[in-house]
Design an enzyme around this catalytic site. Structure first.
Site, PDB file in Angstrom:
ATOM      1  N   HIS A  90     -37.860 112.323  64.793  1.00  9.44           N
ATOM      2  CA  HIS A  90     -37.086 113.392  65.441  1.00  9.44           C
ATOM      3  C   HIS A  90     -37.231 113.352  66.959  1.00  9.44           C
ATOM      4  CE1 HIS A  90     -40.901 115.857  65.060  1.00  9.44           C
ATOM      5  NE2 HIS A  90     -40.462 116.363  66.188  1.00  9.44           N
ATOM      6  N   ASP A 226     -41.580 110.584  59.216  1.00  2.73           N
ATOM      7  CA  ASP A 226     -41.117 110.983  60.553  1.00  2.73           C
ATOM      8  C   ASP A 226     -41.667 110.050  61.632  1.00  2.73           C
ATOM      9  OD1 ASP A 226     -40.049 112.326  62.667  1.00  2.73           O
ATOM     10  OD2 ASP A 226     -40.778 114.300  62.075  1.00  2.73           O
ATOM     11  N   SER A 656     -45.165 116.621  69.114  1.00  2.78           N
ATOM     12  CA  SER A 656     -44.480 115.732  68.182  1.00  2.78           C
ATOM     13  C   SER A 656     -44.660 114.285  68.611  1.00  2.78           C
ATOM     14  CB  SER A 656     -42.987 116.057  68.126  1.00  2.78           C
ATOM     15  OG  SER A 656     -42.759 117.238  67.420  1.00  2.78           O
TER      16      SER A 656
END
Length: 738
Positions: A90, A226, A656
């Protein structure tokens, strides 16, 4: 997902160091620590094998040299001596989308470069390496004296900018950034080296990188792969350089070895990265404001936008690709604020804050000098937040309503260009990017939806003091209040809905034509309404800032007066500077009669798979390997392939893509999310519930190696393989009693 993110005040310049060195009541429960201010004794107690210098060192290579600010919104890590980057899918999503087409849809189908020549440059993406940190508090604070918050922040901003300019002269080729900490009472200088040639190396298909979609976002158990892979390129002398075919892979000072030995419950784990924003010292009045005012309206406005976009995305593959990144980023914090409200209520954070404030006021009341300095703090906060309600509603209506309409976002840019504030090349670049991912029909529908929703919110009794944008008078009189009819007329006639129209206006800057444009009139109308609200509410934020400054200063003064063994550890709120958080691999109890193991396995992919639900489609090549249990050397001791695992590391948006690092300094996973039960964590850390969700590095290596056959990527890594951590199947993990 944690893609995108106030501070507290110190009594004295260096009190933070003293506080960090003290013995806390709750070890390693929370904290986002600057790497130059760590409690290594505590970290060693948990199992750390590294020395302080191996984590942060200015003169020699250390872990910090492998951690990057990825694009200004995420974190990444260097995992090879040829500048290879691991980060989240992402985090790479926007870049991957930008180089995708309907014919070559790298988001949908994935992408794997087989050579340097096949790696794809991502325009605008960069990697920043931290060179050093310096405490410059003395230099700045001597100029600030006893200024109150509003004047203090203004003066400090001037001083920080001046220092950045002066230091940049002495650090040629580097970027210098001075940041305030602890409510503008402590200041640190950061020196970075920025590399602008970043290329896409590989990414799994979206069905893997975003498996579970919005349904699983912020949730555990999780089965999302991810991750995405990029590479830093440099000039032949290893210096930053703009994209060029002559550039070569960057040679890093340090890169992370990758361990496939696995993790077990209780193992040491630390996360280094760039957390964006937290508000851990928010008052009860601030919590109430978040629950009752900000969150509900923010969610409502974004919900209307998402529903409109989804309708057009589902109907057209081209629109789906154009709006994929925009939809994902919008949905991310739409769901986050839903969860935050639930978490704040469920964990009774408001009541906890009230209890802390009562203790504070009792402490203040016992001393006349404290009454003089801190006696008005809580009254200021109460008044400030009460007065701020109108400002907050006006702000959300403008940012999540008017500015959500893409065509209208170009109005301010053109206005700035007309006044010579923005160079033509910057405007042209924005136009190119804007129209690449723009669909007129979708935006027209959103404009009509926004007009209706905006007016619906305005008509509520609590918003009676908000000004009504003048454009509604035109809609009511000339279009009988028909928002769809007005939107149709606006988009049929506006120059803002096509690239050619905007470029033509750039050349002529015809003020008459611009003034007659219905979308320009609309944007100007909404802007004027917002400016009116902002002007009337500016004082409320100043009152809040000063009240919070006094409150937090008092909290810390009270803490330093306690015996050392009773003192708490305090750390600054996140502000997208490098931080380290440490803890252990850990499971948790999310609710009554519920238990969550600390890891998930590939069998969960089969359990969640639903070919009819685009969020849970499992690619054929992955499913075949999972059914056959063909995991090779990436299986754990029980023959299972682990997908994700949990730690109690303290993270937030911006983290992230951060590396999860074991006691030996080896990569064991990538942090990518927080858990639903602790969505209030940016405001109040809950040690029994708050968990960091990580993708196990063995899962991403298995995909790269066994599924997609990219041996060249595997061979580039320094893989550590030895004694594997013993794991237990789920039935053995269940507690004997709750």
């Amino acid at each position: 997902m944690l893609k995108k993110g106030l501070s507290l005040l110190l009594v004295a310049l260096h009190v933070s160091v003293a506080l960090m060195a003290s013995s806390p009541k709750k070890p390693y429960d929370e904290g986002m620590w600057l790497p130059i201010l760590l409690n290594y004794d505590e970290m060693k107690t948990l199992g750390l094998k590294l020395s302080p210098e191996e984590i942060y060192d200015v003169n020699n290579s250390s872990l910090k040299d492998a951690i990057i600010n990825f694009g200004g919104f995420c974190t990444g890590e260097i995992v090879s001596d040829k500048g290879m980057i691991f980060t989240n899918h992402h985090c790479g999503y926007d870049g991957i989308q930008s180089v995708s087409t309907v014919e070559k849809n790298h988001l949908k189908d994935g992408f794997w470069a087989s050579s340097y020549e096949e790696e794809i440059p991502i325009e605008g993406l960069f990697a920043k390496f931290l060179i050093r940190i310096e405490d410059v508090s003395d230099k700045i604070n001597k100029e600030l004296g006893d200024l109150k918050m509003q004047d203090r922040s203004k003066k400090a901003t001037e001083l920080m900018k001046q220092m950045e300019e002066e230091m940049s002269k002495d650090n040629e080729g580097y970027e210098v950034d001075v940041k305030p900490f602890f409510d503008y009472n402590q200041f640190f200088l950061f020196v970075y080296e920025k590399y602008d040639d970043i290329r896409l190396v590989g990414t799994p298909p979206e069905a893997i990188g975003k498996f579970g979609g919005d349904t699983d976002n912020w949730m555990w158990p999780r089965h999302t792969g991810d991750f995405s892979i990029f590479r830093v390129y440099a000039s032949k002398d290893n210096k930053p350089a703009k994209y060029s075919k002559d550039n070569v892979p960057y040679r890093p000072k340090h890169h992370l070895p990758v361990s496939i030995n696995g993790v077990k419950k209780g193992d040491f784990a630390m996360v280094m990265g760039y957390p964006g924003s937290t508000d851990r010292y928010l008052s009860s009045y601030g919590v109430e404001h978040q629950i009752e005012t900000f969150n509900p309206l923010f969610v409502e406005m974004r919900d209307a936008r998402l529903k409109t976009w989804r309708k057009f995305m589902d109907a057209d593959p081209k629109v789906r690709l154009q709006y994929a990144s925009k939809f994902a980023s919008t949905a991310n914090y739409w769901k986050y604020f839903i969860g935050q409200t639930k978490g704040l209520k469920r964990l009774h954070v408001y009541e906890q804050k009230q209890k802390e404030e009562e203790e504070f006021e009792n402490w203040v009341a016992k001393d006349a000098s404290r009454q003089k300095e801190y006696g008005e703090a809580m009254d200021m906060l109460e008044k400030g937040y009460k007065d701020k309600e109108t400002l907050t509603r006006g702000l959300i209506l403008f940012t999540q309503g008017a500015r959500a309409v893409e065509a209208m976002t170009l109005v301010n840019m053109l206005s700035a260009y007309a006044q010579g504030q923005v160079p033509a090349e910057n405007v042209q670049e924005t136009i190119e990017k804007h129209f690449k991912d723009y669909n007129k029909e979708t935006d027209q529908a959103l404009f009509a939806t926004m007009l209706k929703k905006y007016k619906e919110v305005l008509d509520r009794p609590e918003n009676s003091v908000l000004p009504t944008p003048s454009i509604y008078t035109m809609i009511d009189t000339a279009y009988n209040g028909d928002y769809e009819k007005f939107a149709q007329a606006a988009y049929d006639s506006s120059f803002l809905t096509s690239k050619e129209g905007v470029e033509s206006m750039m050349k002529s800057m015809d003020q008459q034509k611009m003034g007659d444009d219905l979308l320009v009139q609309s944007m100007n109308s909404f802007t004027q309404a917002f400016l009116q609200v902002r002007a009337s509410g500016a004082e409320s934020q100043a009152i809040i800032d000063e009240g919070n400054r006094l409150y937090v200063k008092g909290i810390l003064e009270r803490n330093t007066a306690l015996p050392e063994k009773e003192q708490q550890k305090f750390y600054p709120n996140a502000n997208f500077t490098m931080r380290l958080t440490y803890g252990t691999v850990k499971d948790y109890f999310p609710g009554d009669a519920m238990f969550y193991s600390y890891y998930t396995t590939a069998q969960g992919l089969l359990q969640k798979e639903d070919p009819k639900n685009p969020e849970f489609v499992l690619p054929k090549e992955v499913k075949e390997k999972v059914v056959a249990k063909d995991y090779g050397r990436y299986a754990d001791v029980n023959g299972q392939l682990r997908i994700g695992f949990l730690t109690n590391n303290d993270i937030t948006g911006g983290n992230s893509g951060s590396p999860v690092i074991n006691a030996n300094g080896e990569l064991i996973g990538l942090a990518f999310d927080g858990n639903w039960e602790a969505m209030s964590g940016d405001i109040a850390f809950e040690p029994n519930l708050q968990r960091c969700i990580n993708v196990d590095v063995r899962y991403l290596l298995w995909l790269i190696d066994n599924v997609y056959g990219c041996k060249h990527i595997i061979n580039e890594l320094d893989i550590v393989e030895g004694k594997k951590a013993k794991g237990k199947p789920y039935e053995a993990l269940m507690p004997k009693k709750y």
